[in-house]
Design an enzyme around this catalytic site. Structure first.
Site, short mmCIF file in Angstrom:
data_model
loop_
_atom_site.label_atom_id
_atom_site.label_comp_id
_atom_site.label_asym_id
_atom_site.label_seq_id
_atom_site.Cartn_x
_atom_site.Cartn_y
_atom_site.Cartn_z
N GLY A 1 -13.74 3.41 45.01
CA GLY A 1 -14.46 4.66 44.85
C GLY A 1 -13.56 5.82 44.54
O GLY A 1 -13.83 6.60 43.61
N GLU B 1 -14.46 -18.10 51.03
CA GLU B 1 -13.33 -18.29 50.12
C GLU B 1 -12.06 -18.65 50.88
O GLU B 1 -11.28 -19.50 50.43
CB GLU B 1 -13.14 -17.01 49.30
CG GLU B 1 -14.27 -16.80 48.30
CD GLU B 1 -14.32 -15.42 47.68
OE1 GLU B 1 -15.10 -15.22 46.74
OE2 GLU B 1 -13.57 -14.54 48.14
#
Length: 446
Positions: free
Chosen positions: A22, A175
């Site tokens: 961001g 993962e």
């Protein structure tokens, strides 16, 4: 240390706290705006968090997924970087106080500092579990993992079961568990011939009945089967009740069990850092800063928040990279419109481009807007391509592509990227002979 003050110049001064998705996208969107920008972060680098598990499992160098924040000036001269941690914010004076007695004044403020691991108040979790959110976390996990493998190898004649527990079956947890299982299955027989891989267990603990909850049921089922195929011990609908130095107490259907483990990896959610409470901003669920439809902080003109640290109660967004990227760009457009005296943009609308997760080599799932649901090799190729493309800097992209190619193409490379591994002494006298099949022996390999 004497007080140091950073003043705004003649142009409006935009201060951005946080060099993540961001914050950096807000900075870059203001490249041609008539403003001066100060980017503040406690670290001198940006970490590409979607690949942080690859560092923890010794497939990538930490430098492959980090990017020097000061290099943003290479293509943008209206920004400078200040390393520091925000201790407090005086909104009336429009000033931040950083550690080291540094004051930074602003005309516009963008809070994009990200979040931290959420331990949900579980006893012992914060003390004994290893979170996986920052670069330093990944290195701690990696070094602890190889320390335990070396310990097991040194004492192979009396090999005990070695269990690694991953808590949380979101993308990071899945993962990580998949990568650890592949390391055990493919690498350990070559690099640790002293060890019996069947006695090295990878357990994935998840409170909900599914892995990768936000995905479609067909993709969740595929991911579950892919993990099981790799030999991951799935503990679904199982809650963590306590984390101890030597393992985890879990509960399934009101029945508790102790899982012995010396490495517990925590991938089970995030929350705002406790320091945000000193920033004098309104906070909502998970400590996230309350914002409106333009990501303005409620009741604070000129102050914005984007990314995981922010939440619009009327339109909550997932804590993923894309919402942060898009919100950072939108806030920059709002600020530029105000500076130039133009009409402000329409309220922020998140465009969902889809989500994906990988289980291991040639195995992934993807829900991409405009495309059919994908799984297996096609999804994996897209996952690799998108993640490499999103890295900051060509050097990082090339290094990551090289390392991942060597790891995954043909299973021919077993070269783990390791750090300093503490020396482990044998627990009893040991004799090493030249028989590669005898317990506790050493084998020379080409």
């Amino acid at each position: 240390m004497s007080s140091q003050t950073t003043n705004a110049h003649h142009r409006p001064h935009v201060v951005v706290v946080g060099g993540g998705f961001g914050g950096l996208n807000a900075v870059r969107q203001l490249r041609h705006a008539n403003v001066d920008i100060t980017l503040i972060d406690r670290h001198t680098y940006n970490t590409f968090q979607p690949l942080i598990y690859q560092v923890a499992t010794a497939a990538l160098n930490p430098g492959d997924i980090t990017w020097f924040l000061r290099s943003v000036r290479a293509k943008q001269k209206n920004v400078r970087f200040v390393r520091g941690t925000v201790e407090s914010i005086d909104h009336e004076a429009k000033a931040l106080t950083l550690d080291g007695n540094v004051t930074v004044k602003y005309d516009y403020l963008i809070l994009a500092a990200g979040v931290t691991a959420n331990f949900f108040g579980i006893p012992g979790a914060e003390t004994f579990a290893f979170p996986l959110y920052r670069r330093s976390h990944a290195l701690r996990v990696r070094d602890k993992l190889f320390a335990k493998l070396e310990d097991a190898a040194m004492n192979a004649e009396d090999q005990e079961d070695l269990r690694i527990i991953v808590v949380g079956a979101g993308p990071t947890g899945v993962e990580t568990a998949g990568a650890l299982a592949e390391m055990r299955n493919q690498d350990l027989p070559v690099t640790y011939p002293e060890l019996d891989p069947h006695r090295v267990h990878i357990s994935l603990v998840e409170m909900s009945p599914n892995v990768l909850g936000p995905f479609h049921s067909s993709l969740r089922d595929y991911a579950k089967k892919a993990l099981e195929k790799r030999g991951v011990d799935l503990r679904l609908a199982t809650a963590v009740k306590e984390v101890r130095e030597d393992g985890v107490v879990v509960e399934n259907h009101a029945k508790q069990e102790f899982l012995e483990s010396e490495l517990v990896i925590w991938a089970s959610g995030v929350t705002a850092h406790p320091s945000v409470a000193a920033w004098n901003v309104p906070q909502g669920r998970g400590g996230r800063i309350l914002v409106d439809e333009h990501h303005r902080v409620a009741g604070l003109p000129g102050v914005f928040a984007v990314g995981d640290i922010s939440i619009n109660p009327d339109n909550p967004l997932p804590q993923l990279a894309q919402p942060a990227v898009q919100a950072g760009k939108h806030v920059a457009k709002v600020i530029r419109a105000e500076v130039e005296g133009k009409e402000q943009p329409k309220p922020f609308t998140y465009v969902d481009k889809g989500t994906m997760a990988t289980i291991g080599r040639s195995s992934a799932i993807a829900e991409i807007t405009g495309l059919p649901r994908m799984k297996g090799f096609p999804a994996w190729i897209i996952w690799v391509g998108i993640h490499v493309a999103q890295l900051l800097g060509n050097r990082n992209r090339l290094a990551t592509m090289t390392n991942l190619s060597l790891k995954y193409i043909g299973w021919r490379s077993h070269n783990a990227i390791v750090g300093e591994t503490p020396y482990t002494a044998a627990r009893k006298p040991r004799v090493i002979d030249h028989n590669p099949h005898s317990p506790g022996s050493a084998e020379s390999a080409e």
